[in-house]
Motif scaffolding. Structure first.
Motif, PDB file in Angstrom:
ATOM      1  N   ARG A 275     -28.289  27.821 -50.144  1.00 47.76           N
ATOM      2  CA  ARG A 275     -27.244  28.055 -51.122  1.00 47.76           C
ATOM      3  C   ARG A 275     -26.203  27.112 -51.612  1.00 47.76           C
ATOM      4  NH1 ARG A 275     -26.422  32.458 -54.451  1.00 47.76           N
ATOM      5  NH2 ARG A 275     -24.813  31.512 -55.548  1.00 47.76           N
ATOM      6  N   TYR A 276     -26.181  26.002 -50.707  1.00 51.56           N
ATOM      7  CA  TYR A 276     -25.151  24.972 -51.323  1.00 51.56           C
ATOM      8  C   TYR A 276     -25.948  24.345 -52.756  1.00 51.56           C
ATOM      9  CZ  TYR A 276     -22.725  24.806 -47.001  1.00 51.56           C
ATOM     10  OH  TYR A 276     -21.673  25.284 -46.017  1.00 51.56           O
ATOM     11  N   MET A 277     -27.311  24.329 -52.793  1.00 53.37           N
ATOM     12  CA  MET A 277     -27.892  24.016 -53.985  1.00 53.37           C
ATOM     13  C   MET A 277     -28.020  24.879 -55.088  1.00 53.37           C
ATOM     14  SD  MET A 277     -28.937  21.002 -53.424  1.00 53.37           S
ATOM     15  CE  MET A 277     -29.145  19.856 -51.777  1.00 53.37           C
ATOM     16  N   THR A 278     -28.066  26.028 -54.539  1.00 51.90           N
ATOM     17  CA  THR A 278     -27.746  27.117 -55.636  1.00 51.90           C
ATOM     18  C   THR A 278     -26.547  27.307 -56.361  1.00 51.90           C
ATOM     19  OG1 THR A 278     -29.023  28.783 -54.173  1.00 51.90           O
ATOM     20  CG2 THR A 278     -28.092  29.601 -56.030  1.00 51.90           C
ATOM     21  N   ASP A 279     -25.316  26.923 -55.363  1.00 49.42           N
ATOM     22  CA  ASP A 279     -24.038  26.801 -56.051  1.00 49.42           C
ATOM     23  C   ASP A 279     -23.759  25.625 -57.070  1.00 49.42           C
ATOM     24  OD1 ASP A 279     -23.154  28.644 -54.325  1.00 49.42           O
ATOM     25  OD2 ASP A 279     -22.362  27.419 -52.775  1.00 49.42           O
ATOM     26  N   VAL A 280     -24.557  24.565 -56.777  1.00 54.36           N
ATOM     27  CA  VAL A 280     -24.479  23.502 -57.843  1.00 54.36           C
ATOM     28  C   VAL A 280     -25.154  23.826 -59.302  1.00 54.36           C
ATOM     29  CG1 VAL A 280     -25.435  21.061 -58.152  1.00 54.36           C
ATOM     30  CG2 VAL A 280     -24.583  21.657 -55.897  1.00 54.36           C
ATOM     31  N   ASP A 364     -21.587  12.047 -56.411  1.00 55.59           N
ATOM     32  CA  ASP A 364     -20.846  12.344 -55.407  1.00 55.59           C
ATOM     33  C   ASP A 364     -21.154  13.870 -55.196  1.00 55.59           C
ATOM     34  OD1 ASP A 364     -19.725  10.056 -54.932  1.00 55.59           O
ATOM     35  OD2 ASP A 364     -17.779  10.496 -55.833  1.00 55.59           O
ATOM     36  N   VAL A 365     -21.566  14.747 -56.273  1.00 57.09           N
ATOM     37  CA  VAL A 365     -21.870  16.013 -56.155  1.00 57.09           C
ATOM     38  C   VAL A 365     -23.066  16.140 -55.296  1.00 57.09           C
ATOM     39  CG1 VAL A 365     -22.496  17.950 -57.230  1.00 57.09           C
ATOM     40  CG2 VAL A 365     -20.490  17.039 -58.137  1.00 57.09           C
ATOM     41  N   VAL A 366     -23.889  15.161 -55.632  1.00 58.48           N
ATOM     42  CA  VAL A 366     -25.266  15.206 -54.979  1.00 58.48           C
ATOM     43  C   VAL A 366     -25.229  14.717 -53.624  1.00 58.48           C
ATOM     44  CG1 VAL A 366     -27.541  13.935 -54.873  1.00 58.48           C
ATOM     45  CG2 VAL A 366     -26.577  14.717 -56.985  1.00 58.48           C
ATOM     46  N   LYS A 367     -24.309  13.892 -53.389  1.00 60.15           N
ATOM     47  CA  LYS A 367     -23.960  13.251 -51.949  1.00 60.15           C
ATOM     48  C   LYS A 367     -23.444  14.337 -51.149  1.00 60.15           C
ATOM     49  CE  LYS A 367     -22.931   8.974 -51.970  1.00 60.15           C
ATOM     50  NZ  LYS A 367     -21.970   7.843 -51.876  1.00 60.15           N
ATOM     51  N   GLU A 368     -22.327  15.057 -51.488  1.00 60.50           N
ATOM     52  CA  GLU A 368     -21.836  15.912 -50.870  1.00 60.50           C
ATOM     53  C   GLU A 368     -22.627  17.126 -50.639  1.00 60.50           C
ATOM     54  OE1 GLU A 368     -18.482  16.751 -53.043  1.00 60.50           O
ATOM     55  OE2 GLU A 368     -17.491  14.781 -52.715  1.00 60.50           O
ATOM     56  N   SER A 369     -23.377  17.514 -51.515  1.00 61.32           N
ATOM     57  CA  SER A 369     -24.482  18.957 -51.192  1.00 61.32           C
ATOM     58  C   SER A 369     -25.511  18.569 -50.263  1.00 61.32           C
ATOM     59  CB  SER A 369     -25.033  19.057 -52.617  1.00 61.32           C
ATOM     60  OG  SER A 369     -24.064  19.486 -53.578  1.00 61.32           O
ATOM     61  N   LEU A 370     -25.886  17.532 -50.304  1.00 66.01           N
ATOM     62  CA  LEU A 370     -27.067  16.807 -49.395  1.00 66.01           C
ATOM     63  C   LEU A 370     -26.288  16.886 -47.901  1.00 66.01           C
ATOM     64  CD1 LEU A 370     -29.218  14.234 -51.246  1.00 66.01           C
ATOM     65  CD2 LEU A 370     -29.797  16.503 -50.602  1.00 66.01           C
ATOM     66  N   LYS A 372     -23.898  18.785 -47.109  1.00 63.90           N
ATOM     67  CA  LYS A 372     -23.637  20.042 -46.406  1.00 63.90           C
ATOM     68  C   LYS A 372     -24.828  20.693 -46.038  1.00 63.90           C
ATOM     69  CE  LYS A 372     -19.712  20.847 -49.590  1.00 63.90           C
ATOM     70  NZ  LYS A 372     -19.456  21.676 -50.914  1.00 63.90           N
ATOM     71  N   VAL A 373     -25.887  20.506 -46.607  1.00 62.12           N
ATOM     72  CA  VAL A 373     -27.127  21.079 -46.157  1.00 62.12           C
ATOM     73  C   VAL A 373     -27.426  20.616 -44.809  1.00 62.12           C
ATOM     74  CG1 VAL A 373     -29.672  21.077 -46.614  1.00 62.12           C
ATOM     75  CG2 VAL A 373     -28.343  21.541 -48.564  1.00 62.12           C
ATOM     76  N   LYS A 374     -27.338  19.165 -44.580  1.00 58.32           N
ATOM     77  CA  LYS A 374     -27.678  18.532 -43.269  1.00 58.32           C
ATOM     78  C   LYS A 374     -26.794  19.145 -42.337  1.00 58.32           C
ATOM     79  CE  LYS A 374     -27.902  13.801 -41.170  1.00 58.32           C
ATOM     80  NZ  LYS A 374     -27.095  14.054 -40.111  1.00 58.32           N
ATOM     81  N   THR A 375     -25.610  19.307 -42.468  1.00 61.06           N
ATOM     82  CA  THR A 375     -24.623  20.098 -41.501  1.00 61.06           C
ATOM     83  C   THR A 375     -25.068  21.401 -41.219  1.00 61.06           C
ATOM     84  OG1 THR A 375     -22.900  18.652 -42.404  1.00 61.06           O
ATOM     85  CG2 THR A 375     -22.220  20.694 -41.203  1.00 61.06           C
ATOM     86  N   ARG A 376     -25.230  22.315 -42.205  1.00 63.89           N
ATOM     87  CA  ARG A 376     -25.912  23.561 -42.060  1.00 63.89           C
ATOM     88  C   ARG A 376     -27.057  23.608 -41.026  1.00 63.89           C
ATOM     89  NH1 ARG A 376     -25.377  28.017 -45.196  1.00 63.89           N
ATOM     90  NH2 ARG A 376     -25.398  27.004 -47.003  1.00 63.89           N
ATOM     91  N   LEU A 377     -28.190  22.691 -41.317  1.00 67.64           N
ATOM     92  CA  LEU A 377     -29.380  22.714 -40.463  1.00 67.64           C
ATOM     93  C   LEU A 377     -28.988  22.102 -39.020  1.00 67.64           C
ATOM     94  CD1 LEU A 377     -31.807  21.005 -43.083  1.00 67.64           C
ATOM     95  CD2 LEU A 377     -31.769  23.168 -42.303  1.00 67.64           C
ATOM     96  N   GLU A 378     -28.007  21.051 -38.922  1.00 67.92           N
ATOM     97  CA  GLU A 378     -27.805  20.838 -37.517  1.00 67.92           C
ATOM     98  C   GLU A 378     -27.063  21.650 -36.930  1.00 67.92           C
ATOM     99  OE1 GLU A 378     -25.813  17.193 -38.446  1.00 67.92           O
ATOM    100  OE2 GLU A 378     -27.506  15.939 -38.395  1.00 67.92           O
ATOM    101  N   SER A 379     -26.435  22.695 -37.586  1.00 67.18           N
ATOM    102  CA  SER A 379     -25.862  23.809 -36.587  1.00 67.18           C
ATOM    103  C   SER A 379     -26.554  24.952 -36.174  1.00 67.18           C
ATOM    104  CB  SER A 379     -24.618  24.405 -37.712  1.00 67.18           C
ATOM    105  OG  SER A 379     -25.048  25.011 -38.722  1.00 67.18           O
ATOM    106  N   GLN A 380     -27.969  25.014 -36.593  1.00 67.87           N
ATOM    107  CA  GLN A 380     -28.781  26.144 -36.576  1.00 67.87           C
ATOM    108  C   GLN A 380     -29.923  25.845 -35.105  1.00 67.87           C
ATOM    109  OE1 GLN A 380     -30.720  27.203 -39.847  1.00 67.87           O
ATOM    110  NE2 GLN A 380     -28.804  27.468 -41.122  1.00 67.87           N
ATOM    111  N   ASP A 381     -29.484  24.821 -34.269  1.00 64.66           N
ATOM    112  CA  ASP A 381     -30.564  24.784 -33.101  1.00 64.66           C
ATOM    113  C   ASP A 381     -32.026  24.301 -33.643  1.00 64.66           C
ATOM    114  OD1 ASP A 381     -31.256  24.499 -30.450  1.00 64.66           O
ATOM    115  OD2 ASP A 381     -31.837  26.504 -30.439  1.00 64.66           O
ATOM    116  N   LEU A 382     -32.212  23.467 -34.568  1.00 64.73           N
ATOM    117  CA  LEU A 382     -33.438  23.071 -35.190  1.00 64.73           C
ATOM    118  C   LEU A 382     -33.579  21.738 -34.935  1.00 64.73           C
ATOM    119  CD1 LEU A 382     -32.595  24.781 -38.691  1.00 64.73           C
ATOM    120  CD2 LEU A 382     -34.093  25.761 -36.868  1.00 64.73           C
ATOM    121  N   ALA A 383     -33.237  21.252 -33.829  1.00 68.98           N
ATOM    122  CA  ALA A 383     -33.597  19.668 -33.553  1.00 68.98           C
ATOM    123  C   ALA A 383     -35.098  19.487 -33.221  1.00 68.98           C
ATOM    124  CB  ALA A 383     -32.867  19.483 -32.272  1.00 68.98           C
TER     125      ALA A 383
END
Length: 567
Positions: A275-280, A364-370, A372-383
């Motif tokens: 969704r972060y990419m969809t938002d962009v 910076d939009v690209v850097k921030e969006s990526l 956010k995606v990384k943070t989302r993945l790391e919050s989902q027990d997907l190690a």
């Protein structure tokens, strides 16, 4: 040569007389074909007899659907036309799911199917073996066009025309069928000495490029979606130039994976389902869509609601505005982007124009969006999943091509796989199971034929691997340098996950499956079973070996959480 009675297909006598099958083989060789995939059949024996007098390399699969996947993989890996020989009736019909993938993804192929003798055509029920009322009608949904050849003298021109159509954008498979007696009867047609097939020109209309430049000249927040048509049109160089001129963030669809440098400062990579990419993309005031219909996956399951204007470029006119209104440009992606690149340069519509994403630079939009995606993945027990995919990526040489079945690992790959100098191939076009291994066989054969590094990787689940398990015999017979990674979770893993998420339990998703290591070894193919954390080392060792081999990992992988279901 063995001659046949067209009515019985019984061998009669050696004559040394050329026949229609020779015209097929000679024409294909004149057009540049090197390899043919398929399985012999009674009505097609004239093709195979003639091939014994020619120079085509034949790869015999064990199931026709896998032959179609192999021809598809050959074409994707080499950029050449895949050639498929099919027998009549059941053989032809069994190939259709594989051809659907090639048709949906735009893979150029020439399919030569045999047919019952001419006297049995026209839905007259003579009780001939393999008889269908209209065989080519069965192929109409999965091929660009279908031709029935009724006279041997028409074979060279028909195959040349089919080859031309296959390579003309939008590319795809073309179906030719030839009755048994046309393949077998003696001919007076001289040997084929040359044949020429050039793709039809498919440039963009000048006024449409001019209008697109107007839109982009005033855009503050341009962005780009690069679909599979970008790769098919070999438009990568123009795409990079346009993106840098416009300072436009670029995201690749699963089919477009690899069309744009993964670590470029404008690359949103392939996280198209987040969704972060969809938002962009929704926030872009002008969105360039190349070689994509903005379909189910690309639109984040039809939740994408753009607020800006859309410029859509596609060679297939039916794709244009099929999901969103916009400025539709019907053209080959390579020709269209080359024209747009030149027009933007001439108009000075590039980096001199201000790019302002609400006070933030596009980089910076690209850097921030990526992030956010990384943070989302790391919050989902997907190690485990993140490490598993990272270990595979680290083990695979940068230039190696990979072929992915419809399995959880592939769904991860759609979003996270950096193709580097290799190419990423998956069955996202039609989405059928069983693509990965036979396509990889075809790809490896093709790369070897062209003199390129030929070791490839196929990735399947235990469910999808059973669709193509018989092709272990093909890989062994031809000593194909393919490493097959089977991720075994005991069932149809993604369907299990979908059903549990939707209904609280899964039904009919669990599978009895073989010992894949012992099964591979029974074919004479080396195999090993390793723990998930050992997959990288196992792949590296397998890549150093000769011929085919198998790596089995028993593990249950999860998908990242779907963002299109968020409130």
């Amino acid at each position: 040569m063995i001659d046949f009675d067209p009515g019985t297909a019984a061998p009669t006598k050696e004559t040394g007389q050329r026949n229609g099958g020779d015209l097929v083989v000679e024409t294909l060789e004149a057009l540049g074909a090197k390899t043919v995939f398929g399985i012999p059949g009674q009505h097609a024996l004239g093709l195979f007899d003639a091939m014994g007098r020619g120079n085509l390399h034949f790869v015999s699969s064990r199931v026709e659907n896998n032959s179609a996947f192999a021809a598809d993989g050959y074409s994707r890996a080499t950029g050449e036309v895949g050639v498929l020989f099919l027998s009549t009736g059941p053989g032809a019909l069994t190939s259709l799911a594989g051809l659907q993938e090639a048709y949906a993804t735009g893979v150029p192929m020439v399919v030569v199917a045999s047919q019952i003798p001419l006297e049995g055509l026209g839905a007259r029920r003579k009780g001939m073996l393999h008889q269908l009322d209209d065989q080519k009608a069965s192929a109409a949904n999965v091929t660009k066009s279908q031709r029935l050849i009724q006279h041997a003298s028409g074979i060279p021109s028909a195959i040349q025309d089919a080859w031309t159509e296959a390579i003309s954008s939008p590319q795809g498979p073309v179906w030719i069928e030839i009755p048994q007696n046309v393949l077998l009867d003696p001919i007076v047609v001289p040997p084929v000495e040359d044949a020429l097939a050039e793709a039809f020109d498919n440039p963009p209309r000048v006024e449409l490029i001019r209008e697109a430049v107007k839109w982009l000249s005033t855009a503050e927040r341009p962005a780009i979606i690069a679909g599979g048509g970008t790769r098919r049109g070999r438009a990568e160089k123009s795409l990079l130039s346009i993106a840098e001129q416009l300072r436009a963030p670029v995201i690749c669809t699963p089919g477009g994976n690899g069309a744009f440098p993964w670590n470029h400062e404008l690359s949103l990579q392939s996280w198209i389902e987040d969704r972060y990419m969809t938002d962009v993309l929704e926030d872009a005031d002008v969105l360039i869509v190349i070689g994509s219909s903005l379909g189910e996956v690309t639109s984040n399951y039809f939740t994408f609601a753009p607020r800006g204007r859309i410029i859509q470029i596609d060679a297939e006119p039916r794709v244009l505005e099929s999901n969103r209104p916009g400025l539709g440009i019907r053209a080959d992606a390579g020709q269209a982007l080359a024209a747009l690149d030149e027009a933007l340069s001439e108009a000075g519509a590039g980096t001199a124009s201000k790019r302002d994403w609400h006070g933030t630079s596009p980089e910076d939009v690209v850097k921030e969006s990526l992030a956010k995606v990384k943070t989302r993945l790391e919050s989902q027990d997907l190690a485990k999943e993140l490490k598993f995919m990272a270990d595979i990526r680290e083990a695979v040489p940068a230039e190696m091509q990979t072929f992915w079945d419809m399995t959880i690992s592939a769904y991860w790959g759609w979003s996270c796989w950096d193709a580097r100098e290799g190419q990423f191939h998956s069955a996202q076009g039609a989405g059928g199971l069983g693509y990965g291994f036979p396509a990889a066989i075809g790809g490896a054969v093709g790369l070897e034929t062209t003199g390129k590094p030929s070791r490839v990787l196929a990735v399947s689940g235990d469910g999808s691997s059973m669709y193509s398990i018989s092709e272990l015999a093909t890989a062994k017979q031809h000593n194909v340098p393919v490493t097959w990674l089977i991720v075994d979770d005991g069932g149809y893993g993604i369907l299990r996950e979908y059903m549990v998420g939707a209904f609280g339990k899964a039904t009919a998703t669990e599978l009895a499956r073989p010992d894949f290591v012992k099964l591979a070894e029974s074919f004479g193919v080396p195999a090993r079973r390793v723990a998930p954390e050992e997959v990288g080392d196992a792949l590296k060792a397998s890549f150093e070996a000769d011929g085919p081999n198998v790596v089995v990992v028993e593990t249950l992988l999860k998908m990242f959480g779907p963002t299109h279901l968020d409130d």
